[in-house]
Design a protein around this motif. Structure first.
Motif, short mmCIF file in Angstrom:
data_model
loop_
_atom_site.label_atom_id
_atom_site.label_comp_id
_atom_site.label_asym_id
_atom_site.label_seq_id
_atom_site.Cartn_x
_atom_site.Cartn_y
_atom_site.Cartn_z
N TYR A 1 0.91 -1.19 0.04
CA TYR A 1 0.01 0.05 0.16
C TYR A 1 0.84 1.36 0.16
O TYR A 1 0.49 2.27 -0.66
N LYS A 2 1.89 1.24 0.68
CA LYS A 2 2.67 2.33 0.85
C LYS A 2 3.95 2.33 0.88
O LYS A 2 4.62 1.28 1.05
N LEU A 3 4.66 3.31 0.23
CA LEU A 3 6.42 3.37 0.13
C LEU A 3 6.74 4.59 0.93
O LEU A 3 6.22 5.50 0.37
N THR B 1 8.14 0.04 3.79
CA THR B 1 6.75 -0.28 3.02
C THR B 1 5.55 -0.93 4.08
O THR B 1 6.16 -1.36 5.15
N SER B 2 4.68 -0.66 3.69
CA SER B 2 3.38 -1.36 4.45
C SER B 2 2.64 -1.95 3.50
O SER B 2 2.38 -1.70 2.29
N SER B 3 2.08 -3.33 3.89
CA SER B 3 1.58 -4.07 2.93
C SER B 3 0.22 -4.75 3.59
O SER B 3 0.03 -4.89 5.05
N VAL C 1 -1.76 -3.04 6.83
CA VAL C 1 -1.10 -2.02 7.29
C VAL C 1 -1.06 -0.87 5.78
O VAL C 1 -0.41 -1.21 5.00
N ARG C 2 -1.93 0.08 6.26
CA ARG C 2 -2.20 1.25 5.16
C ARG C 2 -1.17 2.31 4.92
O ARG C 2 -0.96 2.67 4.06
N ALA C 3 -0.50 2.45 6.15
CA ALA C 3 0.34 3.58 6.26
C ALA C 3 1.65 3.33 7.02
O ALA C 3 1.39 2.52 8.16
N VAL C 4 2.81 3.97 6.89
CA VAL C 4 4.01 3.65 7.55
C VAL C 4 4.46 5.14 7.62
O VAL C 4 4.51 6.00 6.67
N THR D 1 3.19 2.44 12.44
CA THR D 1 2.31 1.84 11.44
C THR D 1 0.96 2.02 11.99
O THR D 1 0.57 2.17 13.01
N ALA D 2 0.07 2.01 10.92
CA ALA D 2 -1.57 2.21 10.92
C ALA D 2 -1.94 1.26 9.77
O ALA D 2 -1.61 1.18 8.92
#
Length: 400
Positions: A238-240, A253-255, A281-284, A293-294
């Motif tokens: 989801y996020k880089l 990363t978050s996945s 995990v949508r955000a880091v 993380t969230a």
């Protein structure tokens, strides 16, 4: 008249329990919530006030600037009628700071950051725009967008011209979820862009004004083998986040596999650390002290970066958290982290350890009698329940 109340439609026991839990949780004041009127899908810091203001993407179809320390004073950038899903700030016509917003209407909208005057609309995707990022190559401002149509488009930000369309011809690329510019890996006359998508592959792209190519390298420690993607997760990435404060500028990363990972640049972006958040995990967000993380489980988790241990988990949001933004003071020090959510709230949390400890203590303390009384008043517990009301109605009928 049709109702939008979910209680008027069939729900499973699990759905009812989730709705009730969120309703019970909605009144909490942790993180000094600023309540907006629609779901929030993304956020970025306002470069004019990076310690106290953010711009958020709303499902109602607008971009909103939120001043965090003024009881939620907001101003809007309007145009789209479909949900806005992603944001970036970069150079537009004449180099003026410009807000770019990807929308479910398949277009990228733009506004002058200061005046909020609408600018150029970039149309070319065949599905939702899910990610946008800005870059500068050879003196020209570029806008790079990724969509659910599995394409990455490079635009001239000033003229609106489509320069390139990036696709992976070998490994099937699904809906693009995020894009970041890797300045550490970029060179003269080119920029390296890293993409994440609904498949677990992370891709790197080398973009110039006159062309592009996907970065293809040998597999580390295996001479003669080709690696087109970075594969460290099991499902959607989801996020880089590039750790610009670190010496190596590692990739975080978050996945959807429930993990956040640190991919080491020195090791060819192989996984160096894994943080087991639990749910999607949508955000880091990363600082020199914390990894935050969230995601779907609604809580923010603070991990000790050096030790990899979970330090605390903070309650506040009552629906999925969609983005995290680190807020920096005038001296460049990272002071707070801002979180946004499907619940429509913008919240801020301290990065200072002493303040974090105080917040954890507050959240874990046993409620006092005054707290319980206030909660009953807020929840309307002083009113009759459904059963009590039915009993009263029956008594009234008997008295007639």
């Amino acid at each position: 008249m049709q109702s939008s109340d979910p209680g008027h439609f069939f729900e499973t026991d699990a759905e009812q329990a989730t709705r009730q839990r969120r309703a019970n949780k909605a009144g909490n004041k942790y993180g000094s919530p600023i309540q907006l009127k629609s779901k929030i899908l993304a956020a970025v810091a306002d470069p004019r006030a990076p310690s106290s203001a953010v711009l958020v993407a709303e499902s109602a179809g607008s971009v909103r600037r939120v001043i965090l320390d003024s009881e939620g004073q907001t101003t809007s950038y309007r145009g789209p009628t479909a949900p806005v899903s992603c944001l970036a700030i970069g150079g537009g016509p004449g180099g003026a700071p410009t807000v770019f917003a990807g929308s479910w209407d398949k277009a990228v909208w733009s506004w002058d950051l200061a005046t909020r005057v609408p600018g150029r609309k970039f149309a070319g995707h065949a599905d939702f725009v899910k990610a946008v990022v800005c870059a500068r190559v050879s003196g020209r401002d570029l806008l790079i967008s990724g969509g659910a149509d599995r394409k990455i488009i490079v635009w001239d930000a000033a003229t609106g011209a489509c320069l390139h369309t990036l696709t992976d011809p070998v490994v099937n690329m699904m809906s693009v979820q995020d894009l970041v510019v890797d300045r550490e890996g970029s060179g003269e006359g080119e920029v390296v862009v890293i993409s994440a998508s609904s498949d677990p592959h992370i891709r790197r792209w080398r973009v110039r004004l006159d062309g592009w190519e996907q970065v293809v390298e040998e597999v580390p420690n295996v001479p003669g083998t080709e690696r087109r993607t970075i594969l460290e997760h099991e499902t959607t990435v989801y996020k880089l986040v590039l750790d610009q404060d670190g010496d190596e500028v590692d990739l975080w990363t978050s996945s959807g596999d429930g993990t956040t990972k640190c991919l080491s640049r020195l090791k060819g972006f192989a996984c160096e650390d894994t943080f087991q958040h639990g749910d999607h995990v949508r955000a880091v967000a990363v600082t020199d002290q914390w990894v935050i993380t969230a995601g779907r489980d609604e809580d923010l988790k603070f991990w000790e970066r050096t030790e990899g241990r979970l330090y605390c988990s903070l309650v506040g949001h009552f629906d999925e958290v969609t983005d995290l933004v680190v807020l920096s003071g005038a001296n460049g020090l990272k002071e707070r982290v801002c979180s946004v959510s499907i619940d429509g709230t913008v919240r801020t949390w301290p990065l200072n350890k002493t303040l974090l400890d105080a917040l954890v203590k507050e959240q874990t303390a046993e409620p006092t009698e005054e707290d319980e009384l206030a909660k009953k008043e807020d929840d309307g517990d002083g009113l009759l329940t459904v059963d009590e009301q039915a009993e009263l109605d029956a008594l009234m009928e008997d008295s007639d």
